[in-house]
Design a protein around this motif. Structure first.
Motif, mmCIF file in Angstrom:
data_model
loop_
_atom_site.group_PDB
_atom_site.id
_atom_site.type_symbol
_atom_site.label_atom_id
_atom_site.label_comp_id
_atom_site.label_asym_id
_atom_site.label_seq_id
_atom_site.Cartn_x
_atom_site.Cartn_y
_atom_site.Cartn_z
ATOM 1 N N LEU A 1 13.309 -6.651 -4.848
ATOM 2 C CA LEU A 1 12.506 -5.833 -3.920
ATOM 3 C C LEU A 1 11.021 -5.990 -4.234
ATOM 4 C CD1 LEU A 1 14.717 -2.604 -3.866
ATOM 5 C CD2 LEU A 1 14.310 -4.144 -1.936
ATOM 6 N N LEU A 2 10.695 -6.023 -5.529
ATOM 7 C CA LEU A 2 9.280 -6.171 -5.901
ATOM 8 C C LEU A 2 8.782 -7.588 -5.605
ATOM 9 C CD1 LEU A 2 9.245 -4.022 -9.153
ATOM 10 C CD2 LEU A 2 8.211 -3.441 -6.958
ATOM 11 N N ASP A 3 9.653 -8.593 -5.777
ATOM 12 C CA ASP A 3 9.268 -9.980 -5.436
ATOM 13 C C ASP A 3 8.800 -10.047 -3.990
ATOM 14 O OD1 ASP A 3 9.924 -11.023 -7.869
ATOM 15 O OD2 ASP A 3 11.883 -11.821 -7.266
ATOM 16 N N ARG B 1 3.076 -9.947 -3.664
ATOM 17 C CA ARG B 1 1.876 -10.712 -3.283
ATOM 18 C C ARG B 1 1.105 -10.076 -2.143
ATOM 19 N NH1 ARG B 1 3.192 -16.764 -3.160
ATOM 20 N NH2 ARG B 1 1.024 -16.829 -2.474
ATOM 21 N N GLN B 2 1.744 -9.170 -1.442
ATOM 22 C CA GLN B 2 1.044 -8.480 -0.337
ATOM 23 C C GLN B 2 -0.097 -7.611 -0.840
ATOM 24 O OE1 GLN B 2 5.206 -7.585 1.917
ATOM 25 N NE2 GLN B 2 3.796 -5.893 1.778
ATOM 26 N N ASP C 1 9.720 0.339 1.153
ATOM 27 C CA ASP C 1 9.991 -0.997 0.624
ATOM 28 C C ASP C 1 10.614 -1.002 -0.771
ATOM 29 O OD1 ASP C 1 9.005 -2.095 2.929
ATOM 30 O OD2 ASP C 1 6.956 -2.275 2.169
ATOM 31 N N PHE C 2 10.620 0.139 -1.455
ATOM 32 C CA PHE C 2 11.164 0.126 -2.816
ATOM 33 C C PHE C 2 12.033 1.363 -3.110
ATOM 34 C CE2 PHE C 2 10.710 0.726 -7.491
ATOM 35 C CZ PHE C 2 11.366 -0.436 -7.878
ATOM 36 N N ALA D 1 -1.583 0.540 -2.876
ATOM 37 C CA ALA D 1 -2.087 -0.832 -3.028
ATOM 38 C C ALA D 1 -2.144 -1.144 -4.521
ATOM 39 C CB ALA D 1 -3.476 -0.934 -2.404
ATOM 40 N N TRP D 2 -2.216 -2.444 -4.867
ATOM 41 C CA TRP D 2 -2.314 -2.867 -6.269
ATOM 42 C C TRP D 2 -3.021 -4.209 -6.320
ATOM 43 C CZ3 TRP D 2 2.149 -2.404 -3.388
ATOM 44 C CH2 TRP D 2 2.794 -3.589 -3.043
#
Ligand code: HEM
Length: 385
Positions: A108-110, A114-115, A123-124, A382-383
């Protein structure tokens, strides 16, 4: 919400609801909530306290489906159902899921890493527990969306404050769920597998097994109630950390604190805020005299912020110890899925900390209006990608 709880703990810790057909009290203090959850004078089923609640046409089907949920039953059925479910849903079965939980969280993190930004709820926090419980039960992966929808409807139904809040789709969803589960069970009976549904069908205690309707109800319970809350542990917990950057940084520097942090996040913004009981035999608790038939709402979310039980209770402290919170309840109905929820929480927070550097909120999220469940509508973050 927490400011209201504080005021109630100080001004009216045993609050009598006005204008109800029978006495309903709301308890806000830790010690009173624990006293009721421990007391044999309080039961789960209204009829065991001597009164039938009025049944409305549109809730007949959902009530039928929920009637086999151990969560809503008293002994002897509760004891029997819990014994049989515990035979299938063992700590070993949960521990065996760890690798799969990690893989799922990684995948899920993959997908989003990159977004550099995402709705972390959608999403998670949401997909992880649904994918895990679907796999554990041995239900088809492609039906996950359906499980999610059902879980939301059940949560809205269980958390409805008044009849007007009951979601209109609840009856149709109950019919759909019963039909779907019936077919799934028939398939598993013909071809048993290494999954929880097959184990539930085979579970036997003192020569007894779960009836067909009981397996259906139990699977619905594990599939829906079992994941909705874990979604909220991950989402509410992440939100709490984002609002306390110092604690987030502390956890990032000392990941060995994650197990304690999970307990603290459960306490600080509990996914289940409230539960209910009925008084079956007269008793005195919290300075009030209770008569048979009286109802009580137990504010777990308030008890978990009670300064009498937790020093500096409104402070988030990811290393807090001891931490005897009530997020999983207490006593006979203590959460059967606590081990699974804790494991998922540990994996989710560990991986997010490792992979999403510089995590920050993009916009303040809003909570879904529901008195019993504490759920965010979204979690835009965001990150550094
Ligand atoms: C019971 C919370 C995850 C299955 C409970 C209760 C609470 C709770 C407060 C007690 C309710 C009462 O006494 O009235 C939570 C939270 C979770 C979580 C906060 C996640 C963070 C799960 C999971 C499952 C599960 C993952 C199963 C897959 C159950 C069942 C009961 C229960 C079957 C009823 C136990 C009984 O009546 O004996 N949970 N739960 N829960 N929970 Fe959970």
């Amino acid at each position: 919400r927490y400011a209201v709880y504080r005021a109630m703990r100080e001004l009216a810790p045993v609050y009598l609801v006005a204008d109800s057909p029978f006495p309903i009290r709301v308890l806000f203090r830790y010690r009173d909530v624990v006293a009721v959850l421990k007391s044999p004078a309080f039961v789960r089923e209204a009829r065991n306290a001597g009164h039938e609640l009025p049944v409305r046409e549109e809730t007949v089907r959902i009530r039928q489906l929920l009637s086999t949920w151990m969560l809503l039953r008293d002994p002897p059925d509760h004891t029997r159902l819990r014994g049989l479910v515990s035979k299938a849903f063992t700590p070993r079965a949960v521990a065996a899921m760890e690798g799969f939980i990690r893989q799922t969280a990684e995948a899920l993190l993959d997908r989003i890493q990159r977004q550099g930004q995402a709705d972390l709820l959608q999403d998670f926090a949401e997909p992880l527990p649904v994918i895990v419980i679907t796999r554990l039960l041995g239900a088809p992966d492609e039906d996950r969306e359906r499980f999610r929808r059902w879980a939301r409807i059940i949560a809205a139904y269980l958390g409805a404050w008044s009849p007007e809040d009951v979601p209109p789709q609840v009856s149709a969803a109950a019919v759909e769920m019963a039909e779907y589960m019936g077919t799934l069970l028939d398939r598993r009976r013909r071809e048993p597998g290494d999954d929880l549904i097959s184990a539930l069908l085979a579970a036997e205690q003192d020569g007894q097994r779960l009836s067909h309707d009981e397996v259906i109800g139990t699977v619905v319970m594990l599939l829906t109630a079992g994941h909705e809350t874990t979604v909220n542990l991950i989402a509410n917990g992440t939100y709490a950390l984002l609002r306390h950057p110092h604690e987030l940084e502390r956890l990032r520097r000392s990941p060995e604190l994650v197990p304690l942090a999970v307990e603290e996040l459960l306490r600080y913004d509990s996914p289940v805020q409230m539960t209910a009981r009925h008084c079956a035999t007269p008793v005195e608790i919290g300075g009030a005299r209770w008569q048979r038939g009286d109802a009580v709402l137990l504010m777990l979310g308030s008890a978990n912020r009670d300064p009498e039980a937790f020093p500096d209770a409104d402070r988030l402290d990811v290393g807090r110890q001891p931490n005897e919170h009530l997020a999983f309840g207490h006593g006979a109905h203590y959460c059967v899925g606590a081990g699974l929820a804790r494991l998922e929480g540990r994996v989710a927070f560990t991986m997010m900390l490792e992979r999403l550097r510089g995590l920050r909120l993009v916009r303040e999220p809003r909570y879904v209006p529901n008195v019993a469940f504490r759920a965010l509508e979204s979690l835009p973050v965001a990150w550094e990608s």
